[in-house]
Design an enzyme around this catalytic site. Structure first.
Site, short mmCIF file in Angstrom:
data_model
loop_
_atom_site.label_atom_id
_atom_site.label_comp_id
_atom_site.label_asym_id
_atom_site.label_seq_id
_atom_site.Cartn_x
_atom_site.Cartn_y
_atom_site.Cartn_z
N HIS A 77 -106.02 -79.86 8.66
CA HIS A 77 -104.49 -80.85 9.27
C HIS A 77 -104.22 -81.98 8.12
O HIS A 77 -104.50 -81.80 6.63
CB HIS A 77 -105.84 -81.57 9.68
N ASP A 95 -102.43 -79.25 11.36
CA ASP A 95 -102.30 -79.59 12.11
C ASP A 95 -101.29 -81.38 11.58
O ASP A 95 -102.32 -81.75 11.41
CB ASP A 95 -102.92 -79.40 13.28
#
Length: 254
Positions: A210, A64
């Site tokens: 992430h 992400d």
């Protein structure tokens, strides 16, 4: 006196049954609260995917990213050196507008792109029209940059409900969650991130990582994650490939 103890004994038995039932109810509620990312609705209705089919040893690494550019370059460069070109990046539309060159690099390196929405604001806090607008705007931005419409959606912060599921489906998006979360955004240490992923890995897993600049240890953990998974004979897959024509896992939401 004996009659008194018989009555109390019956009451004690009732209390014990109630206590045991309460304990198991609380245990079930606790377990479910730890798996809020896993949802489905009744058959034929929208669903959210958190894991692919367990057959084989395919695993999907997902990243992400909603702000910054340093960490994602490091991660993309590492994946390229390791000849890994089949992961999935979930990006926000607002970030994509600011970094079209990185979006191009993701696509050029062979990775899949999913949507994090446009502004990265929790959908459960928005009105229906705002949710539709955010998903649509993100898709327009990403498609303009990549030439392909997004089909996978990871709601900001992973927060969604039945309404979000229904809106996403009408906009031709499948909500994607995860089955392994090493909490790398908390920067718990590269070794801890690696240990969580490796110890929990199974075929069909979707791993949440992430690539925003605040996440400082994921790149350091990634090399060990790749090495150890490959040594355990895992292969890597995009989310789209992992969930295509497979029995995916989900949990009922009413």
């Amino acid at each position: 006196m004996n009659f008194f103890w018989i009555i109390n004994g019956k009451r004690m038995k009732q209390y014990l049954i109630i206590l045991i039932a309460s304990f198991f109810a609380a245990l079930i509620a606790f377990v479910e609260s730890k798996n809020l990312e896993v949802f489905k609705t009744k058959d034929g209705e929208p669903r959210a995917i958190y894991q692919g089919e367990e057959k084989g040893k395919k695993i999907a690494l997902t990243f992400d990213v909603s702000w910054g550019e340093k960490r994602i370059h490091e991660i993309l460069d590492l994946l390229e050196r390791e000849n890994i070109n089949d992961t999935t990046f979930f990006i926000s539309g607002e970030w994509a507008e600011r970094h079209p060159d990185i979006v191009e690099k993701i696509v050029k390196n062979g990775h899949e792109i999913g949507s994090l929405g446009y502004r990265y604001k929790s959908y459960t806090e928005l009105e229906d029209a705002q949710i539709r607008k955010d998903i649509t705007r993100a898709q327009q931005v990403i498609e303009a940059l990549t030439g392909k419409p997004t089909r996978l959606l990871r709601p900001p912060n992973g927060a969604f409900n039945k309404t979000v599921l229904e809106i996403a489906e009408k906009l031709n998006h499948t909500i994607v969650q995860w089955s392994i979360d090493p909490n790398d955004w908390k920067n718990p240490g590269a070794d801890q991130i690696t240990e969580t992923v490796i110890s929990e890995a199974n075929g069909g897993d979707i791993v949440l990582l992430h690539a925003s600049d605040s996440v400082k240890q994921t790149k350091d953990a990634l090399k060990d994650i790749l090495d150890q998974l490959r040594s355990d004979h895992y292969t890597f897959s995009t989310v789209g490939e992992l969930i295509a024509n497979t029995d995916t896992k989900r949990k009922e939401i009413k």
